[in-house]
Design a protein around this motif. Structure first.
Motif, mmCIF file in Angstrom:
data_model
loop_
_atom_site.group_PDB
_atom_site.id
_atom_site.type_symbol
_atom_site.label_atom_id
_atom_site.label_comp_id
_atom_site.label_asym_id
_atom_site.label_seq_id
_atom_site.Cartn_x
_atom_site.Cartn_y
_atom_site.Cartn_z
ATOM 1 N N GLN A 119 72.521 -43.583 86.683
ATOM 2 C CA GLN A 119 71.847 -43.167 87.911
ATOM 3 C C GLN A 119 70.405 -42.799 87.576
ATOM 4 O O GLN A 119 70.150 -41.962 86.714
ATOM 5 N N PHE A 120 69.468 -43.419 88.285
ATOM 6 C CA PHE A 120 68.047 -43.261 87.975
ATOM 7 C C PHE A 120 67.465 -42.086 88.766
ATOM 8 O O PHE A 120 67.428 -42.118 89.990
ATOM 9 N N VAL A 121 67.009 -41.079 88.053
ATOM 10 C CA VAL A 121 66.513 -39.852 88.678
ATOM 11 C C VAL A 121 64.994 -39.890 88.849
ATOM 12 O O VAL A 121 64.474 -39.615 89.930
ATOM 13 N N GLU A 122 64.262 -40.220 87.786
ATOM 14 C CA GLU A 122 62.794 -40.243 87.880
ATOM 15 C C GLU A 122 62.222 -41.090 86.756
ATOM 16 O O GLU A 122 62.715 -41.055 85.620
ATOM 17 N N ARG A 123 61.176 -41.847 87.080
ATOM 18 C CA ARG A 123 60.504 -42.652 86.054
ATOM 19 C C ARG A 123 59.568 -41.754 85.252
ATOM 20 O O ARG A 123 58.790 -40.985 85.824
ATOM 21 N N LEU A 124 59.631 -41.871 83.930
ATOM 22 C CA LEU A 124 58.784 -41.075 83.057
ATOM 23 C C LEU A 124 57.512 -41.813 82.661
ATOM 24 O O LEU A 124 56.447 -41.216 82.558
ATOM 25 N N ARG A 125 57.627 -43.110 82.436
ATOM 26 C CA ARG A 125 56.456 -43.915 82.065
ATOM 27 C C ARG A 125 56.812 -45.388 82.162
ATOM 28 O O ARG A 125 57.985 -45.760 82.268
ATOM 29 N N GLY A 126 55.795 -46.223 82.119
ATOM 30 C CA GLY A 126 56.016 -47.657 82.071
ATOM 31 C C GLY A 126 56.343 -48.120 80.662
ATOM 32 O O GLY A 126 56.349 -47.327 79.704
ATOM 33 N N ASP A 127 56.616 -49.405 80.514
ATOM 34 C CA ASP A 127 56.899 -49.963 79.197
ATOM 35 C C ASP A 127 55.604 -50.037 78.390
ATOM 36 O O ASP A 127 54.524 -50.244 78.946
ATOM 37 N N GLU A 128 55.728 -49.840 77.078
ATOM 38 C CA GLU A 128 54.550 -49.860 76.212
ATOM 39 C C GLU A 128 54.883 -50.555 74.904
ATOM 40 O O GLU A 128 56.035 -50.538 74.452
ATOM 41 N N GLU A 129 53.858 -51.142 74.290
ATOM 42 C CA GLU A 129 53.999 -51.694 72.942
ATOM 43 C C GLU A 129 53.318 -50.749 71.969
ATOM 44 O O GLU A 129 52.164 -50.358 72.173
ATOM 45 N N PHE A 130 54.044 -50.352 70.909
ATOM 46 C CA PHE A 130 53.516 -49.390 69.938
ATOM 47 C C PHE A 130 53.153 -50.100 68.633
ATOM 48 O O PHE A 130 53.680 -51.166 68.303
ATOM 49 N N ASP A 131 52.248 -49.468 67.873
ATOM 50 C CA ASP A 131 51.748 -50.071 66.637
ATOM 51 C C ASP A 131 52.794 -50.082 65.536
ATOM 52 O O ASP A 131 52.707 -50.896 64.606
ATOM 53 N N SER A 132 53.752 -49.154 65.635
ATOM 54 C CA SER A 132 54.758 -49.067 64.574
ATOM 55 C C SER A 132 56.035 -48.456 65.119
ATOM 56 O O SER A 132 56.043 -47.843 66.197
ATOM 57 N N ALA A 133 57.126 -48.610 64.336
ATOM 58 C CA ALA A 133 58.394 -48.010 64.711
ATOM 59 C C ALA A 133 58.275 -46.490 64.732
ATOM 60 O O ALA A 133 58.875 -45.819 65.579
ATOM 61 N N ASP A 134 57.494 -45.925 63.818
ATOM 62 C CA ASP A 134 57.316 -44.468 63.778
ATOM 63 C C ASP A 134 56.620 -43.970 65.040
ATOM 64 O O ASP A 134 56.971 -42.912 65.583
ATOM 65 N N ALA A 135 55.622 -44.711 65.495
ATOM 66 C CA ALA A 135 54.912 -44.315 66.721
ATOM 67 C C ALA A 135 55.853 -44.374 67.920
ATOM 68 O O ALA A 135 55.819 -43.501 68.797
ATOM 69 N N LEU A 136 56.706 -45.380 67.957
ATOM 70 C CA LEU A 136 57.688 -45.485 69.040
ATOM 71 C C LEU A 136 58.671 -44.322 68.977
ATOM 72 O O LEU A 136 58.986 -43.708 70.007
ATOM 73 N N ALA A 137 59.157 -43.981 67.787
ATOM 74 C CA ALA A 137 60.110 -42.875 67.636
ATOM 75 C C ALA A 137 59.496 -41.566 68.106
ATOM 76 O O ALA A 137 60.162 -40.750 68.759
ATOM 77 N N ALA A 138 58.216 -41.360 67.795
ATOM 78 C CA ALA A 138 57.542 -40.134 68.233
ATOM 79 C C ALA A 138 57.429 -40.093 69.750
ATOM 80 O O ALA A 138 57.595 -39.030 70.372
ATOM 81 N N ARG A 139 57.174 -41.243 70.368
ATOM 82 C CA ARG A 139 57.071 -41.267 71.822
ATOM 83 C C ARG A 139 58.433 -41.043 72.476
ATOM 84 O O ARG A 139 58.529 -40.394 73.521
ATOM 85 N N ILE A 140 59.485 -41.581 71.866
ATOM 86 C CA ILE A 140 60.833 -41.346 72.401
ATOM 87 C C ILE A 140 61.165 -39.860 72.368
ATOM 88 O O ILE A 140 61.772 -39.315 73.300
ATOM 89 N N GLU A 141 60.741 -39.181 71.308
ATOM 90 C CA GLU A 141 60.972 -37.733 71.221
ATOM 91 C C GLU A 141 60.310 -37.021 72.400
ATOM 92 O O GLU A 141 60.896 -36.104 72.995
#
Length: 317
Positions: free
Chosen positions: A275-297
């Motif tokens: 069930q979709f409550v609220e959008r947090l952000r759009g899709d993004e491409e990150f420079d690295s897996a670490d940068a993506l992990a930090a954004r997921i946090e």
């Protein structure tokens, strides 16, 4: 009394004082609920039978097959909500070239009068019917006395100064505004299905996800990250969900990926509903897996805030 589902006029049996509404009722939003409630209440007052006449397949798929038309709900969900509202019979008519060619007079005479014997008809005041949607409320009111029924035109429900409609809800969801769509629906928009195996990148990043293939023919929210509630075995879990192709790793299959907060549950192979409550952000491409992990946090932190109960929250259903 259990609701009866009938396919075709030949199988419909006469019922006491049919109180009918007509429509597709895709999504069963607040406007639909108001209409159905009046049908059920009037039938109770007159000791009649609350009924819905609906067309299958959806007329758009027959009249405009080139249009990428998508639905807000499944047939099973639609029927369950009819029954919960108190509808006693849902009559399906096959929408085909023959039915599409009926004039307004033929539709009223052959379907409503001879086929069903309608006594009270509730439809939106802008209801259109018959070949090329030529029939309007004035035609219904002209034809109703001879056909033996009373027409009750229903005004549209307004919210945020907008008419609550399935078309508007589709636009909101496809634009990512699931919060506004939930207000129009009276509940969060949801997608469901079985959890399938993925590439396990989420687990490698420290955020293991349950993956769902996006259901064909359904309205899909815009790509991005959402605060969500995930329902499994009648339990609702706070979660963060992603829709997209994972561009950081090279675009792949568009999937729905769900990370359940604070619960270690093995959902592989299980049917879940998101069930979709609220959008947090759009899709993004990150420079690295670490940068993506930090954004997921950060996404997880924001989702916790959005999912905190408040007196203005739309209830999970």
């Amino acid at each position: 009394m259990r609701m009866k589902v009938t396919r075709g006029l030949a199988r419909h049996q006469s019922v006491p004082h049919p109180v009918l509404t007509i429509g597709n009722f895709d999504g069963q939003h607040l406007g639909h609920v108001a209409l159905l409630r009046q049908v059920v209440e009037t039938a109770a007052e007159k000791k009649g039978t609350p009924m819905v006449l609906t067309l299958d397949p959806h007329p758009v798929t027959v009249l405009a097959p080139h249009v990428d038309f998508r639905l807000l709900g499944t047939m099973e969900e639609k029927l369950a909500r009819f029954e919960a509202m108190g509808i006693q019979e849902v009559l399906f008519l096959e929408f085909n070239a023959t039915l599409a060619a009926f004039s307004p007079d033929e539709f009223v005479g052959r379907i409503l009068k001879e086929g069903i014997g309608v006594r009270d008809l509730f439809v939106g005041e802008h209801f259109a019917f018959g070949k090329n949607r030529a029939g309007r409320m004035a035609d219904l009111q002209r034809l109703a006395p001879e056909a033996g029924f009373t027409v009750h035109p229903i005004r549209p429900v307004l919210m945020d100064d907008q008419v609550v409609s399935s078309t508007r809800i589709r636009q909101l969801i496809q634009g990512g505004d699931v919060q506004a769509a939930a207000r129009f629906l009276g509940r969060p928009y949801a997608l469901g299905g079985p959890v399938v195996s993925g590439e396990r990148r989420g687990r490698q990043l420290g955020w293991p996800t349950a993956n769902l293939r996006l259901p064909a023919g359904r309205v899909i929210p815009a790509d991005g990250v959402y605060a969500t509630a995930t329902v499994w075995k009648e339990r609702a879990f706070d979660s963060v969900s992603y829709i997209g192709t994972r561009p950081t790793f090279g675009a792949g299959e568009r999937l729905l990926e769900v990370y359940v907060l604070d619960e270690a549950v093995d959902l592989y192979g299980q049917d879940i509903q998101v069930q979709f409550v609220e959008r947090l952000r759009g899709d993004e491409e990150f420079d690295s897996a670490d940068a993506l992990a930090a954004r997921i946090e950060l996404d997880v932190k924001q989702a916790r805030e959005k999912l905190k109960p408040s007196p203005h929250s739309v209830p999970k259903v």
